[in-house]
Design a protein around this motif. Sequence first.
Motif, PDB file in Angstrom:
ATOM      1  N   LEU A 196      40.510  44.823  41.375  1.00 46.55           N
ATOM      2  CA  LEU A 196      40.206  46.193  41.014  1.00 46.55           C
ATOM      3  C   LEU A 196      41.534  46.918  40.830  1.00 46.55           C
TER       4      LEU A 196
ATOM      5  N   ALA B 110      36.361  45.785  31.903  1.00 49.82           N
ATOM      6  CA  ALA B 110      36.042  44.696  32.822  1.00 49.82           C
ATOM      7  C   ALA B 110      36.251  43.432  32.021  1.00 49.82           C
ATOM      8  N   LYS B 111      37.232  42.637  32.412  1.00 48.80           N
ATOM      9  CA  LYS B 111      37.618  41.516  31.565  1.00 48.80           C
ATOM     10  C   LYS B 111      37.760  40.258  32.380  1.00 48.80           C
ATOM     11  N   LYS B 112      37.686  39.161  31.666  1.00 47.07           N
ATOM     12  CA  LYS B 112      38.079  37.897  32.285  1.00 47.07           C
ATOM     13  C   LYS B 112      39.596  37.901  32.363  1.00 47.07           C
TER      14      LYS B 112
ATOM     15  N   HIS C 187      38.214  37.706  37.429  1.00 46.37           N
ATOM     16  CA  HIS C 187      37.858  38.872  36.644  1.00 46.37           C
ATOM     17  C   HIS C 187      38.723  40.047  37.065  1.00 46.37           C
TER      18      HIS C 187
ATOM     19  N   LEU D 269      35.050  53.559  34.188  1.00 48.43           N
ATOM     20  CA  LEU D 269      35.382  52.153  33.991  1.00 48.43           C
ATOM     21  C   LEU D 269      36.064  52.009  32.629  1.00 48.43           C
TER      22      LEU D 269
ATOM     23  N   VAL E 270      38.746  44.414  36.890  1.00 48.33           N
ATOM     24  CA  VAL E 270      38.059  45.645  36.541  1.00 48.33           C
ATOM     25  C   VAL E 270      39.076  46.770  36.643  1.00 48.33           C
TER      26      VAL E 270
ATOM     27  N   PHE F 208      29.826  47.099  37.498  1.00 45.08           N
ATOM     28  CA  PHE F 208      30.387  45.752  37.345  1.00 45.08           C
ATOM     29  C   PHE F 208      29.751  44.846  38.382  1.00 45.08           C
TER      30      PHE F 208
ATOM     31  N   LEU G 201      37.790  39.124  42.427  1.00 45.05           N
ATOM     32  CA  LEU G 201      37.784  40.138  41.390  1.00 45.05           C
ATOM     33  C   LEU G 201      38.836  41.176  41.732  1.00 45.05           C
TER      34      LEU G 201
END
Lengths: 531, 346
Positions: A36, A239-241, A227, A236, A229, A26, A34
């Motif tokens: 996680l 992984a998105k907006k 974002h 994984l 993740v 990512f 971001l």
Amino acid sequence: MNNIMLELKEISKLYGENQVLNKVSFSVEKGEILCLLGENGAGKSTLMNILFGMPVIHSTGGYAGEILLDGQVVNINTPEKAMELGIGMVHQEFMLIPGFTVAENIKLNREVTKGNPISQVFGKDYRTLDYKTMNRDAREALDKLEIGIDEYAKVEGLPVGYMQFIEIAREIDKKNIRLLVFDEPTAVLTESEADNLIKAMKHLAAQGIAIIFITHRLDEVTACSQHVVILRDGGLVAAKKTSDTNTVELAELMVGRKIEKLVQNEENRNVEKSETIISMKNFKVGMPGEMVKGIDLDIKRGEIIGIGGLAGQGKIGVANGLMGLFPASGEVTLNGEPLVLNAPMASLKKKLAFVSEDRKGVGLLLDEPIDLNIAITAMQVKDDFLKKVVFFNQIDEAKVKRHAEEMVKLFDIRCTGTEQKTRRLSGGNQQKVCLARAITLEPEVLLVSEPTRGIDIGAKKLVLDTLIELNRKKNMTIIMTSSELAELRSICDRIAIVSEGKLVGVLKPDDSDAKYGLYMSGKTDMPGEVL
Amino acid sequence: MKDKIMHGLKSIGIPRLTIITLLIVIYIAAYVLKLDVAQLFSDNLVRMGMNGVLVLAMVPGILAGTGLNFGLPLGVICGIIGGLISIELNLTGLFGFVVAIVASIPLSILTGYYYGKLLNRVKGSEMMVGTYVGFSVVSLMCIAWLVMPFKSDAIRWPIGEGLRTTIALTDYYDKVLNDFMKFRVAGIDVPTGLLLFFFFMCFIVFLFLKSKTGLAMIATGSNNKFAKASGINVDKSRMIATVVSTILGAIGILVYAQSYGFFQLYTAPLMMGFAAVAAILLGGASAHNAKIFHVIFGVFIFQGLLLAALPVANVIFPQGNLSEIMRVVVQYGIILYALTKAGGGQ
């Protein structure tokens, strides 16, 4: 696309045979936050350790994949290198010296100094601290966070929430800082403190610093990140907006995994209607790292109740508190009678038995043989395995051995004989010894904590099968605490989810993943339904 | 075959092998130097019997997790007081000896109780604290010996105040155990009574360790979190161990004194603990694990070394001072060696 600051490409990591990260990729943009996400053991910490070049990674064979910083492949092999590259980390535990001032803590090991006559002679180590500059720098860092702590105040006595900010100020005071990792910073904060922290994070992001934010609280994810993740079992998942998703979906993604039902749905299994065996009211346990802050829960006779939740949220504390191993308070009744708290012997005499999560620390006498391990608690509690010799009571070694042999057969404990020291057994066999010891007490209520942690699949199944058998055949009430939700859902009748030391709610094993995810992050309402 | 031998050697442990070899070498040297080996061996047996109970006193502490009982002088002092009471009452022979033991036990229980209380407050540094408790109490007793209200002429200085530094037992219970059923075989005098008493005490301790209380104590020492989770009162277990150890210390010094022929007051009890610690460590015990076998074996080789090394050194280094220095070097050398190699064989 020039905005991308950090890119991780197909990062994999093996610990021995154990794949903890599997091709995770990512990227993080400049000035973004971001998030996680992932359960305990999903691989978050390992990923961050790789990013920081921690020795634990390199002493276990390094990692596969590439880390790109500003489009350049970098090889981060030491924490110093990570610092040089401008990667900073805010730790969950505070690494602050209480007797020092805020400014001194922020400048720790990076003090600004000026020369003096002694340092001219004896060298750099004897230079004087330049408090003026240090305080000014510290002030600047604190102002960036918009936090009004006095830089000359001593750290001791400051509220916990402030300590986190000092940690952050220390990181951003490093001039080249570009990427900051926040490892579950909000776990120890109150809600308003957490809000402040998120505000500060946004403020930092606006100044162009990229932030990786590790958290379990889903609403914080939606509140601050661009974002998100999600890791699960080292891989994984998504992984998105953040704007494209919602907390329900995130919860589902975080938890979701196939659940193997060990128990087929039985008819007329309706434990909720049976009588209450243990009732806890405002039950508190002061177990360090697993504080229970007031739980009300009724446990029914003959059920298997699971206690789930994330690490450090207090689920482990419940059983330890009931057994009197850590200071507990509140009202607990057993079969309608009050249970004396803080007295292990009282709990044991009331026919509670405990298989500890800390197998080697609490569960076993490592330097004593298997047979003694199995028998000793019953001997101390019920005067079992003793014989009278004149005026002495003596251990009945023949009986101890006979009983141990039965248990070895029952549990298929792989050993050279019942006189083998438990230290030499494998984790799974050690766990079986612990379980055998608990069963020898012939308890009414069996408390098992993390019964399958660190043991192989075969032993795991045997342990779980045994629990079910004990429950069904002897009508033993079982309180099972586990970090593995799947395991709880496979054998429990009900599952109580604990978060931040409180009971969030009691779920059915077949409730949706989303619901579990939400409960684990401490929420009961389903915002998804509102949307 | 080779594996089996290696395994056997390993289970004895290198430190033990070294010491046994050394003992054998000294005995051979004694033979070569035409010393009376049979006499040496007789003395070795006596030394083993007279020190044995003191070494046995180490076992409860080690098993209960309070470590080696460097506070042994406490028990020794209780034993001496019991012995003096018996002399004061003018009792002689075996009866005098038994009264001495009976008189010392309540004292030891009381002392052990307070000592145990102290040890429960300093968990983790019991050995260090114990050493200094021993030192302080011995020093304090130096004053106490001066003012104790004993009247017997055998105990008091003929002129002046206070008790004698050494009190002869010749008229009381000198060698009551040593001479009990004593016999001579192949030039070796066997102090039957002394050895029987020692083995009897070992057996009592062995039984104690197999009792409910004893096993609770072992569990405490092995893993106190486990003990707590099994409903065992950890502090109480440690307390019992300390009391038992103190009682054994008291009985031990009485056995020692009747064989030696004297009570030694004032600073004499100071180093009693060290010799006992060295013996049990040499026997194969560690600060966390000890068996009765370690006591018997350890006290035999440790006392054997001390005993045999001196005359041998005397012959090799005829200058009087040098052999005395050698003796001290050997004694503390062995203690140091035993302490550093404590981990040895299983």
